[in-house]
Structure formats: C-alpha cells, structure tokens
Design an enzyme around this catalytic site. Sequence first.
Site, PDB file in Angstrom:
ATOM      1  N   ILE A   1      -1.991  29.686  13.555  1.00 13.88           N
ATOM      2  CA  ILE A   1      -2.542  28.448  14.083  1.00 13.88           C
ATOM      3  C   ILE A   1      -3.762  28.003  13.288  1.00 13.88           C
ATOM      4  CG2 ILE A   1      -4.016  29.580  15.796  1.00 13.88           C
ATOM      5  CD1 ILE A   1      -3.233  27.266  17.727  1.00 13.88           C
TER       6      ILE A   1
ATOM      7  N   GLY B   1      -0.093  33.182  14.918  1.00 15.96           N
ATOM      8  CA  GLY B   1       0.973  32.328  15.438  1.00 15.96           C
ATOM      9  C   GLY B   1       2.272  32.452  14.666  1.00 15.96           C
TER      10      GLY B   1
ATOM     11  N   ASP C   1       4.315  34.902  16.405  1.00 10.48           N
ATOM     12  CA  ASP C   1       4.954  34.255  17.553  1.00 10.48           C
ATOM     13  C   ASP C   1       6.237  33.543  17.124  1.00 10.48           C
ATOM     14  OD1 ASP C   1       2.874  34.431  19.893  1.00 10.48           O
ATOM     15  OD2 ASP C   1       1.684  33.759  18.199  1.00 10.48           O
TER      16      ASP C   1
ATOM     17  N   GLU D   1      -4.724  37.607  16.556  1.00  7.66           N
ATOM     18  CA  GLU D   1      -5.496  36.991  17.648  1.00  7.66           C
ATOM     19  C   GLU D   1      -6.610  37.896  18.166  1.00  7.66           C
ATOM     20  OE1 GLU D   1      -1.532  34.820  17.757  1.00  7.66           O
ATOM     21  OE2 GLU D   1      -2.254  36.839  17.328  1.00  7.66           O
TER      22      GLU D   1
ATOM     23  N   ASP E   1      -0.911  34.169  22.811  1.00  9.35           N
ATOM     24  CA  ASP E   1      -0.437  33.476  24.010  1.00  9.35           C
ATOM     25  C   ASP E   1       0.746  32.543  23.780  1.00  9.35           C
ATOM     26  OD1 ASP E   1      -1.706  31.466  22.604  1.00  9.35           O
ATOM     27  OD2 ASP E   1      -3.248  31.058  24.110  1.00  9.35           O
TER      28      ASP E   1
END
Length: 270
Positions: A66, A121, A124, A144, A152
Amino acid sequence: MSDYKAFRVELADKIAHVAINRPDKINAMNADFWPEIIEIFNWIEATDEVRAVVISGVGKHFSSGIDLMMLAQAGNQQGRDVGRNAEKLRRMILTLQASFNAVDNCRKPVLAAVHGYCLGGAIDLISACDMRYAAADAQFSIKEIDMGMAADVGTLQRLPRIIGDGQMREMAYTGRMVGAEEAREMGLVNRVYADHAALLEGVMQLAREIAAKSPVAVRGTKEMIRYMRDHRVDDGLEYIATWNAAMLQSEDLRIAMAAHMSKQKPEFAD
C-alpha cells in the site's frame, strides 16, 4: 478494456495479463489501484474469452504494498471524535478488502508471478490468488507489523490456509524477509524461476495449459476448492453431486472423451 492508471491489462491466448504498472513507485498500491482492480476483475468475470489470469508487476519489483502517502492522507483526515474516526476508517478498510475479494472470488484461475519486492499489501494480493510463482530474486514480507499495525486486507485470513500456521505467525510477528527458495519450501510459492523473464514465460505457459482445458470443468473445480475452505467434507460431497448433475451434461465432456480416445487436442467453446 479501459485505460488504467495503476495497471496494464492485455488479453492474448485466452489469458488476461494484469500487470501493476507504477514502476517508478515500486508498484505501490495508490488510490487508483483499489477501484481499478475491481473494475478489471469485473471485466474478467464478464468476458468468456478469458480462461485464466496472470498478475505481475512492471519494472524491478512486484509491489511494495500500500502507498504510504495514501495511509498518511487517511490519518490527516481524522477529526477529534473517536467514534466518527473509527467509522470512517472501518469503511475505508472494508473498501480495500473488497478489491482483493474480487480477486479471490474470480471464477477463473488467477496465477501470481512475483519478482523483487512483495511486501505488505502485496502479500494480501497474492494470498487471494490461486497459485503463486517466484523469480529467484523475490522477497516476501508481511511488513505491516513494522508500520505499527496488523495486516487488514486478507493476509491474516487467507495465508494460514496456504502455509503452516507457525510459519505465518513468524512472518506476521517479525515482518522478516523471506526469500524465494524459503517461500517455495513453506508452500507460499509453487515454483521458483531463474529470473523475471523465465518467470513470466513459465507462468504464461502454465496459464495456457489451464486455458486449453474445458472452462466448465475448470470453473467447477475452482468452485469446489473454494467451497471446501469453509465447509465439511460431507457438505462438499453433496455440493459436487448437485453441481455435476448439471455440468456432466456439458458438451465439453463429450469433446474431452473423444479427444482422449483419438489422442487429439480438444477444442472447447468459451
């Protein structure tokens, strides 16, 4: 296909190649990235010609995760009311989760081709794919934890179903870098290729093999695998019985059987 700010999308040989295209920013996932990936996968879902999907990164790295500027902006928008801040942040997180849910829910197989950094991310994202492959220079990290937060957008929910629980916890608690060979040993990636070019060539060949199969059979196989993540064995057996009661009537079955008996390559309709 539309022009995208964060992606480059190509369709060839019934394979949609979705490349994160922000190489000057280490393919960081900015504000454009999240709605665009939903739009892309909506197009993939609606396009019968697409039989398989490959996700990769343009430049030296797959993705650094991210975009930190995006996180900073979210922080700057907070007011003095804790309840309203929490509601706004929760809506933002659910919106980001929806982007990778679109990948996970895709009815066509999605293959991730990872080189260089795959951080935060990006973990993810690849956790939402069907299979993952790496170049020898790939480096993976659940980053993270080093930013003072818990991942998340899907890593902590999907990764334990891909690698061992203890290995996932170690990566999540420490944020340490995992190289390509270690990632293969723990089952995070299926294969390791010598370099980026060999990676793309190898993953595209696998995607072509999948694309040559009956799309009805591939669809059913993926649906059953996904269903079994959250159901008991007897539930899965009941579901496949009902599913195949319809799907075994497909023309693809006759074509596949005839091709097998004549030792010829079958050709299936989209």
